[in-house]
Write a protein that holds these residues in place. Structure first.
Motif, PDB file in Angstrom:
ATOM      1  N   ASN B  18      16.415  33.812  -5.893  1.00  0.00           N
ATOM      2  CA  ASN B  18      18.702  33.085  -5.555  1.00  0.00           C
ATOM      3  C   ASN B  18      18.659  32.385  -4.371  1.00  0.00           C
ATOM      4  O   ASN B  18      20.034  32.744  -4.422  1.00  0.00           O
ATOM      5  CB  ASN B  18      19.241  34.216  -5.695  1.00  0.00           C
ATOM      6  CG  ASN B  18      18.988  34.794  -7.413  1.00  0.00           C
ATOM      7  OD1 ASN B  18      18.772  33.903  -8.261  1.00  0.00           O
ATOM      8  ND2 ASN B  18      19.258  36.313  -7.496  1.00  0.00           N
ATOM      9  N   TYR B  20      19.600  30.339  -1.581  1.00  0.00           N
ATOM     10  CA  TYR B  20      20.214  29.051  -1.878  1.00  0.00           C
ATOM     11  C   TYR B  20      20.158  27.189  -0.492  1.00  0.00           C
ATOM     12  O   TYR B  20      20.322  26.919  -0.375  1.00  0.00           O
ATOM     13  CB  TYR B  20      22.312  28.742  -1.380  1.00  0.00           C
ATOM     14  CG  TYR B  20      23.162  30.190  -1.844  1.00  0.00           C
ATOM     15  CD1 TYR B  20      23.184  29.550  -2.667  1.00  0.00           C
ATOM     16  CD2 TYR B  20      22.996  31.618  -1.412  1.00  0.00           C
ATOM     17  CE1 TYR B  20      23.907  30.348  -4.023  1.00  0.00           C
ATOM     18  CE2 TYR B  20      23.293  32.351  -2.231  1.00  0.00           C
ATOM     19  CZ  TYR B  20      24.364  31.461  -3.095  1.00  0.00           C
ATOM     20  OH  TYR B  20      25.122  32.593  -3.933  1.00  0.00           O
ATOM     21  N   SER B 529      20.945  33.787   1.341  1.00  0.00           N
ATOM     22  CA  SER B 529      19.437  33.296   0.571  1.00  0.00           C
ATOM     23  C   SER B 529      18.623  35.091   1.221  1.00  0.00           C
ATOM     24  O   SER B 529      18.483  35.346   0.432  1.00  0.00           O
ATOM     25  CB  SER B 529      18.949  32.214   0.988  1.00  0.00           C
ATOM     26  OG  SER B 529      19.656  31.324   0.736  1.00  0.00           O
ATOM     27  N   GLY B 532      19.859  37.842   1.124  1.00  0.00           N
ATOM     28  CA  GLY B 532      20.366  38.560  -0.849  1.00  0.00           C
ATOM     29  C   GLY B 532      21.694  39.171  -1.291  1.00  0.00           C
ATOM     30  O   GLY B 532      21.451  39.336  -2.406  1.00  0.00           O
ATOM     31  N   VAL B 533      22.130  38.084  -0.380  1.00  0.00           N
ATOM     32  CA  VAL B 533      23.592  38.248  -1.322  1.00  0.00           C
ATOM     33  C   VAL B 533      24.417  37.068  -1.976  1.00  0.00           C
ATOM     34  O   VAL B 533      23.601  35.824  -1.466  1.00  0.00           O
ATOM     35  CB  VAL B 533      24.781  39.252  -0.546  1.00  0.00           C
ATOM     36  CG1 VAL B 533      24.357  40.439   0.233  1.00  0.00           C
ATOM     37  CG2 VAL B 533      25.247  38.067   0.599  1.00  0.00           C
ATOM     38  N   SER B 534      25.778  36.674  -2.460  1.00  0.00           N
ATOM     39  CA  SER B 534      25.845  35.805  -2.967  1.00  0.00           C
ATOM     40  C   SER B 534      26.908  35.053  -1.493  1.00  0.00           C
ATOM     41  O   SER B 534      27.420  35.881  -1.249  1.00  0.00           O
ATOM     42  CB  SER B 534      26.904  36.486  -4.577  1.00  0.00           C
ATOM     43  OG  SER B 534      27.336  36.802  -4.263  1.00  0.00           O
ATOM     44  N   ARG B 537      30.208  35.672  -0.837  1.00  0.00           N
ATOM     45  CA  ARG B 537      30.046  37.499  -0.045  1.00  0.00           C
ATOM     46  C   ARG B 537      30.232  37.232   1.303  1.00  0.00           C
ATOM     47  O   ARG B 537      29.892  38.181   1.970  1.00  0.00           O
ATOM     48  CB  ARG B 537      29.101  38.392  -1.029  1.00  0.00           C
ATOM     49  CG  ARG B 537      29.886  38.901  -2.374  1.00  0.00           C
ATOM     50  CD  ARG B 537      29.316  40.972  -2.327  1.00  0.00           C
ATOM     51  NE  ARG B 537      29.104  40.975  -3.387  1.00  0.00           N
ATOM     52  CZ  ARG B 537      28.802  42.480  -3.641  1.00  0.00           C
ATOM     53  NH1 ARG B 537      28.565  43.118  -2.525  1.00  0.00           N
ATOM     54  NH2 ARG B 537      28.911  42.652  -4.623  1.00  0.00           N
ATOM     55  N   VAL B 596      18.866  41.884  -4.062  1.00  0.00           N
ATOM     56  CA  VAL B 596      18.603  40.773  -4.656  1.00  0.00           C
ATOM     57  C   VAL B 596      19.962  40.872  -5.186  1.00  0.00           C
ATOM     58  O   VAL B 596      20.300  42.159  -5.869  1.00  0.00           O
ATOM     59  CB  VAL B 596      17.293  41.105  -5.925  1.00  0.00           C
ATOM     60  CG1 VAL B 596      17.505  39.649  -6.549  1.00  0.00           C
ATOM     61  CG2 VAL B 596      16.872  40.689  -4.732  1.00  0.00           C
ATOM     62  N   ASN B 597      20.022  39.794  -5.049  1.00  0.00           N
ATOM     63  CA  ASN B 597      22.147  40.057  -6.522  1.00  0.00           C
ATOM     64  C   ASN B 597      22.681  41.032  -5.929  1.00  0.00           C
ATOM     65  O   ASN B 597      23.838  41.644  -6.313  1.00  0.00           O
ATOM     66  CB  ASN B 597      21.904  39.826  -8.133  1.00  0.00           C
ATOM     67  CG  ASN B 597      21.621  38.541  -7.959  1.00  0.00           C
ATOM     68  OD1 ASN B 597      21.331  37.315  -7.658  1.00  0.00           O
ATOM     69  ND2 ASN B 597      20.655  38.735  -9.371  1.00  0.00           N
ATOM     70  N   ASN B 598      22.717  40.823  -4.357  1.00  0.00           N
ATOM     71  CA  ASN B 598      24.620  42.333  -4.069  1.00  0.00           C
ATOM     72  C   ASN B 598      23.850  43.691  -3.866  1.00  0.00           C
ATOM     73  O   ASN B 598      24.851  44.617  -4.099  1.00  0.00           O
ATOM     74  CB  ASN B 598      25.790  42.231  -4.211  1.00  0.00           C
ATOM     75  CG  ASN B 598      26.241  40.248  -3.997  1.00  0.00           C
ATOM     76  OD1 ASN B 598      26.625  39.847  -3.317  1.00  0.00           O
ATOM     77  ND2 ASN B 598      26.199  40.402  -5.236  1.00  0.00           N
ATOM     78  N   PRO B 608      17.310  47.643 -10.488  1.00  0.00           N
ATOM     79  CA  PRO B 608      18.357  47.856  -9.502  1.00  0.00           C
ATOM     80  C   PRO B 608      18.805  48.869  -8.886  1.00  0.00           C
ATOM     81  O   PRO B 608      18.574  50.547  -9.930  1.00  0.00           O
ATOM     82  CB  PRO B 608      19.644  47.526 -10.133  1.00  0.00           C
ATOM     83  CG  PRO B 608      19.412  46.533 -11.355  1.00  0.00           C
ATOM     84  CD  PRO B 608      17.905  47.416 -11.211  1.00  0.00           C
ATOM     85  N   GLU B 611      23.857  49.628  -5.361  1.00  0.00           N
ATOM     86  CA  GLU B 611      24.777  48.451  -4.493  1.00  0.00           C
ATOM     87  C   GLU B 611      24.581  48.639  -3.268  1.00  0.00           C
ATOM     88  O   GLU B 611      25.347  49.330  -3.216  1.00  0.00           O
ATOM     89  CB  GLU B 611      25.936  48.119  -5.758  1.00  0.00           C
ATOM     90  CG  GLU B 611      26.335  48.662  -6.884  1.00  0.00           C
ATOM     91  CD  GLU B 611      25.909  46.565  -7.515  1.00  0.00           C
ATOM     92  OE1 GLU B 611      25.913  45.816  -6.821  1.00  0.00           O
ATOM     93  OE2 GLU B 611      24.969  46.492  -8.540  1.00  0.00           O
TER      94      GLU B 611
END
Lengths: 293, 797
Positions: B18, B20, B529, B532-534, B537, B596-598, B608, B611
């Motif tokens: 993921n 960016y 990137s 590993g957060v969107s 955020r 990965v992904n927050n 996962p 979180e």
């Protein structure tokens, strides 16, 4: 860039506007679309004491065709001219010309009366008035006055209007259906004032000009209805004829120099425009080689 | 995109799921700006804020014999009318020199002129009032008695013994001279089959930012602190300079830079009227706002270019270029600009001429002279368009002389892609460039052969189209070599701090600034990137000396390459710290975990585990549940500056396809192509738009933009009607392609892209015009290429 302080009056009628003009004369300026007036005020090039806003005088707005005459109210905006079915039928030259006037935002506010009264020698509409044989209608304390377009423009920002008069409308003879027109200008960028421009209206019969009115602009201190166009009437146009007319046109021009062009360059470009215009109206590419559309 | 370097075998922090990096994602600040919710300096209103308007000299050079402010002081709303002498009690003058530009001299410059005005537009008095309109009214009533002095306007005459000397204490009008001689130039010319000379003339032009320069200065006597709200590219530089000249400590000055409507190098300097505004706030003990109007912008924003450069090239019949020689002359106005100096552009010209080519033989002289015109300094692509136009113009002239195709002569002479690292004849060190790969790509993109065929068939119909090619190099990611070594307190390092907040979002403070080019976006992309957060955020904070790490800011194409690397390294540390905590919570080890992904996941299967929001909750609110001895550190700071290479050079090539109307002299741009190599691309759309914007500014210089001065030093086109900026209607489609040679100096591998477009556009256009006019035997080496210039060259008028 803030204008000097000024008084403001919103005219409630043409009569009211004329009263204000009579009372204040040269100390007042009429606000129509404001596209020339307001920048000049913000730059403090002019500092009128009173602004007479005629923006609410709806009677001055609109286009009407009656009995072979097209009447255009002074407050008719450039954008309205572009959309008017009457203009499209009876004076399509104006539609072509208006597309060259500045940018949409300016055309949405600027008015035909404002443009003519401003009399910038590089403006499109004054030259169109010459090519179309327009009559300018002014009202003043003494009543209404009708002024032929070729007597209206008196110099840079100068017209036949007195400080007490208000330009209220223009009248154009509706052009015959088979009449042709040509409009072109050279400007550094789209929407800029022209370096040289030409508005032409013509009647062509059997490959010859039966009528030809050439209104040049940005070639001197006022738009020019070229007399030399007469030499092209009822003759078979050859490169030699065109060359002769070109020289005659040159004699008529009293071009000024500025940052975009020397007088010599203006004369040159006026001759190029003449050639391209004649070539286009007569559909004679042989008169004008080397130009891609 | 083409990669000319092998893909590294080890995965870096950028190759994470993921990522960016390399993706076109919308800028985080887009909604704010598009909804009109930006905060520009002119939007700022403070209690008791006053407005300053400057009375400016109408003369290019004049002594000020007296200033009568008595009437102005009585005008409605006027708070103060202040002369240069009065203001000099709170602010000291400055001299724009740097020690590494040997011999550079300049005279002390005051915030407001005292005794003498040296250009038309220099401030001679300040009027402070409750509103801008009131200040303008009062400014008209300030009566200044001037005695006009001889004005030095023509740069060619400035060095003549007969010329007036602008600053008597300096002895003459020569600000700086640099000579360079490498290889064996005379011998190379002697051994050449052809030697071609030409003089290249460049119009003086300026940046025309959409938002003019603007500043609100707020001296708070109770705190003994000055807050400066300013649209600037370099907040810490402004802090340093303001403190220095107001007699304050840097800790007493805070510079806040919110949204900026374009800079292009215009807003990286210290202007006298801005200094005056800081000083007025201190003097009057209240906030003072200065917003330059458009006329002031033209008269006082730095101008650029204005060079006359004689060039000479030697070539053998086989196409080998044997040597370059140049003699450059430029006029910089009456003062060298502060603190970056006005010698940099000429210095760059010497550095860059001939840079893409193999020949070692190169001689150059550059002279920088004072004149009574507005100050000149660094504007986007400093020196590059001059160097590129001269180099590429000479290369085309050589090709024409020996009858070799312009693409072919470049193929024979450009430095080979496998010859790196190497150095230019002026001593610049290149890490890895890709001239040949770029040229090959360009030729393919434009279908060069087809265009040549089209050109030929149209010529038969008396339609004259031309193709122009221009290879270039670009200075990016500058180290301290640019300014720091010369004594300027302009940082070449940048810093980024990232921290995880209590709900698992990230706050990132960076010392680079945003002026519209996407600094905020690229920072968020890197942080998102690597962590590993969107991106949603990640909140990026820039432009505040109180609230960001210390750093240089955004200029010289350094934001992504330097600030981006700092963001990457800081985020890596934060990530490691988070994983350490996660390992403790999950009774795992950091190497077994990833984000990965927050969420923290298991590396092995991506499952996962926790979180980030939950991890943050534990760290901030229930640290008592963590194992003993764990002290989580969910904030990390890193700084970065390139150490190995003084500059990360990039390269590229541009092409222009245009038509010249030989009867009117008008040029119609039909198409433009650019292939450039800025290393790692973080956001392709941002890079492409940087390139296109840069090209458009170069096309402006090529065809439209020029500050027209008369012989008395009056700027005669200081408005948007007469000074022609390029507009979309005249612009061609611009195709952009890339070659990717990442710099190995940073993990990110990014080099700059901000100036590549501007560097080569004018050269490509000029070469294309000359290519179009080839049948007429006409060569034009002057820009802007106005219809007047072209018709004159063609002998039509």
């Amino acid at each position: 860039m803030k204008a000097s302080a000024f008084d403001y009056a919103r005219a409630t009628s043409v009569a009211n506007a004329l009263e204000l003009l009579t009372a204040h004369g040269e100390r007042a300026r009429v606000l129509a679309g404001g596209q020339s007036l307001l920048p000049a005020m913000n730059l403090r090039l002019i500092a009128p004491e009173l602004i007479i806003d005629i923006g609410e005088l709806d009677e001055l707005r609109g286009v009407a065709a009656r009995g072979g005459v097209l009447t255009i109210g002074a407050l008719t905006r450039h954008a309205d001219l572009q959309k008017s079915p009457e203009i499209a039928v009876h004076a399509p030259l104006l539609m072509d010309a208006v597309a060259h006037v500045a940018h949409p935002a300016i055309r949405n506010r600027g008015t035909i009366g404002g443009s003519l009264a401003q009399a910038d020698p590089a403006s499109e509409l004054p030259a169109c008035m010459l090519a179309l044989g327009a009559t300018i209608i002014a009202r003043g304390p003494g009543g209404e006055r009708r002024i032929a377009a070729d007597e209206f423009f008196a110099g840079i920002y100068e017209t036949a209007l007195t400080p007490q008069e208000l330009l209220v409308a223009v009248e154009l003879p509706a052009q015959p259906k088979d009449s042709m027109h040509y409009f072109q200008e050279f400007s550094r960028r789209h929407g800029d004032y022209a370096i040289v421009g030409l508005a032409a209206q013509a009647l062509v019969r059997d490959g010859r000009f039966a009528d030809l009115r050439l209104g040049f602009f940005a070639v001197g201190d006022r738009p020019l209805l070229a007399r030399s166009a007469g030499k092209l009437l009822d003759v078979a146009v050859t490169p030699a004829v065109l060359s002769e007319v070109s020289s005659a046109l040159d004699e008529e021009l009293s071009s000024l120099g500025d940052q975009q062009a020397t007088p010599a360059m203006r004369r040159h470009l006026a001759r190029v425009l003449l050639t391209r215009c004649v070539s286009s109206l007569l559909a004679r590419t042989d008169l004008c080689a080397g130009v891609s559309a | 995109m083409t990669s000319v370097q092998p893909i590294p075998e080890a995965l870096s922090a950028l190759d994470r799921p993921n990522s960016y990096i390399g993706k076109t994602v919308p800028r985080p600040n887009l909604d704010r700006l598009m909804q009109g919710r930006g905060l520009y300096v002119s939007d700022i209103e403070l209690p008791r804020m006053a407005h300053v308007v400057f009375v400016r000299s109408p003369h290019a050079h004049a002594t000020i014999n007296g200033i009568d402010v008595s009437t102005a002081r009585q005008m409605p709303g006027v708070i103060a009318v202040v002369s240069g002498r009065e203001l000099s009690t709170v602010i000291t003058p400055w001299v724009g020199v740097l020690s590494h530009l040997k011999g550079l001299k300049s005279a002390p410059q005051n915030a407001i002129a005292i005794d003498r005005a040296c250009w038309q537009g220099e401030a001679v008095a300040a009027v402070v009032a409750n509103s801008r309109a009131q200040a303008e009214d009062a400014a008209e009533r300030v009566s200044v008695e001037y005695q006009e002095l001889d004005a030095v306007t023509d740069m060619r005459a400035a060095l003549s013994p007969a010329s007036a000397v602008i600053h008597a204490s300096l002895g003459d009008n020569l600000a700086f001279e640099r000579n360079h001689d490498a290889g064996a130039v005379d011998q190379a010319f002697a051994e050449s089959d052809e030697v071609i000379e030409a003089e290249f003339i460049f119009g003086r032009h300026t940046g025309v930012t959409l938002e003019p320069r603007a500043v609100v200065a707020d001296w708070n006597p109770a705190e003994a602190r000055l807050t400066i709200y300013q649209g600037t590219q370099a907040p810490h530089m402004v802090q340093n300079i303001a403190a220095l000249h107001l007699g304050l400590k840097e800790s007493q000055v805070r510079v806040v830079c919110k949204d900026v409507g374009g800079s292009f190098g215009i807003k990286v300097h210290i202007y006298a009227d801005e200094m005056a505004t800081y000083a007025l706030s201190k003097l009057l003990r209240r906030p003072v706002k200065f917003v330059a109007d458009r006329v002031e912008s033209f008269n006082t924003d730095i101008h650029a270019r204005d060079h006359r450069c004689k060039g000479k090239i030697g070539v053998k019949r086989d196409g080998t270029i044997t040597a370059f020689e140049i003699d450059d002359l430029t006029g910089i106005g009456p003062y060298s600009m502060y603190p970056r100096t006005s010698a940099i552009e000429a210095n760059q010209v010497v550095n860059l001429v001939g840079g893409p080519y193999v020949t070692r033989n190169y001689r150059a002289r550059a002279r920088v002279v004072f004149q009574n015109k507005n100050v000149m300094c660094q504007y986007r692509a400093v020196g590059h368009p001059i160097a590129c136009s001269v180099t590429e113009g000479l290369v085309d002239l050589a090709a024409m002389k020996i009858g070799v195709d312009p693409v072919e002569i470049r193929r024979r002479n450009l430095i080979a892609d496998d010859a790196y690292p190497c150095a230019s004849p002026s001593g610049l060190r290149f890490e890895q460039l890709s001239h040949h790969a770029a040229l090959t790509k360009l030729v393919r993109m434009m279908d060069y052969e087809a265009l040549r065929a089209e050109q030929s068939s149209m010529r038969a119909r008396n339609i004259h189209r031309g193709i122009g090619i221009a290879s270039f190099i670009e200075v990016t990611n500058p180290s301290a070599a640019f300014y720091g070594v010369g004594g300027a307190k302009i940082s070449s390092q940048d810093g980024v701090a990232v921290r995880l907040d209590a709900q698992g979002s990230v706050i990132c403070q960076t010392s680079i600034t945003e002026q519209g080019q996407g600094s905020e976006s690229l920072t968020a992309q890197i942080v998102g990137s690597v962590l590993g957060v969107s991106m949603d955020r990640v909140r990026v904070i820039l432009g505040d000396t109180d609230n960001t790490p210390y750093g240089g800011g955004t200029w010289a194409s350094r934001g992504a390459g330097i600030g981006g690397e700092a963001a990457l390294q800081a985020t890596k540390v934060l990530r490691r710290n988070i994983l350490d905590v996660a390992a403790a919570i999950l009774q795992s080890t950091a190497v077994e975990l990833d984000i990965v992904n927050n969420a923290v996941v298991t590396v092995a299967d991506g499952a996962p585990r926790i979180e980030l929001s939950e991890l943050a909750r534990i760290v901030y609110f229930r640290p008592d549940t963590l194992p003993p001895g764990i002290q989580p550190e969910l904030m990390a700071t890193r700084h970065f500056v390139p150490r190995e290479y003084p500059f990360a050079f990039t390269n590229g090539v541009q092409a222009s396809w245009l038509e010249v109307d030989i009867e009117t002299g008008f040029v119609k741009l039909l198409k433009h192509w650019v292939v450039e190599d800025c290393g790692t691309i973080i956001n392709p759309q941002l890079v492409d738009e940087q390139i296109r914007g840069g090209v458009v500014q170069g096309l402006g210089a090529a065809l439209f933009e020029k500050c027209v001065y008369d012989e008395r030093g009056q700027l005669t086109n200081a408005n948007m009607a007469d000074y022609l900026v390029p507009m979309s209607g005249e612009m061609p489609d611009i195709d952009v392609g890339h070659v990717v040679s990442p710099t190995l100096e940073s993990e990110l591998g990014a080099k700059g892209a901000g100036e590549a477009g501007t560097a080569g556009a004018a050269a490509a256009v000029t070469n294309a015009v000359n290519d179009a006019l080839k049948p007429f035997g006409t060569i034009i080496t002057e820009i802007p290429l106005t219809p007047q210039v072209i018709l004159t060259a063609l002998g039509r008028i």
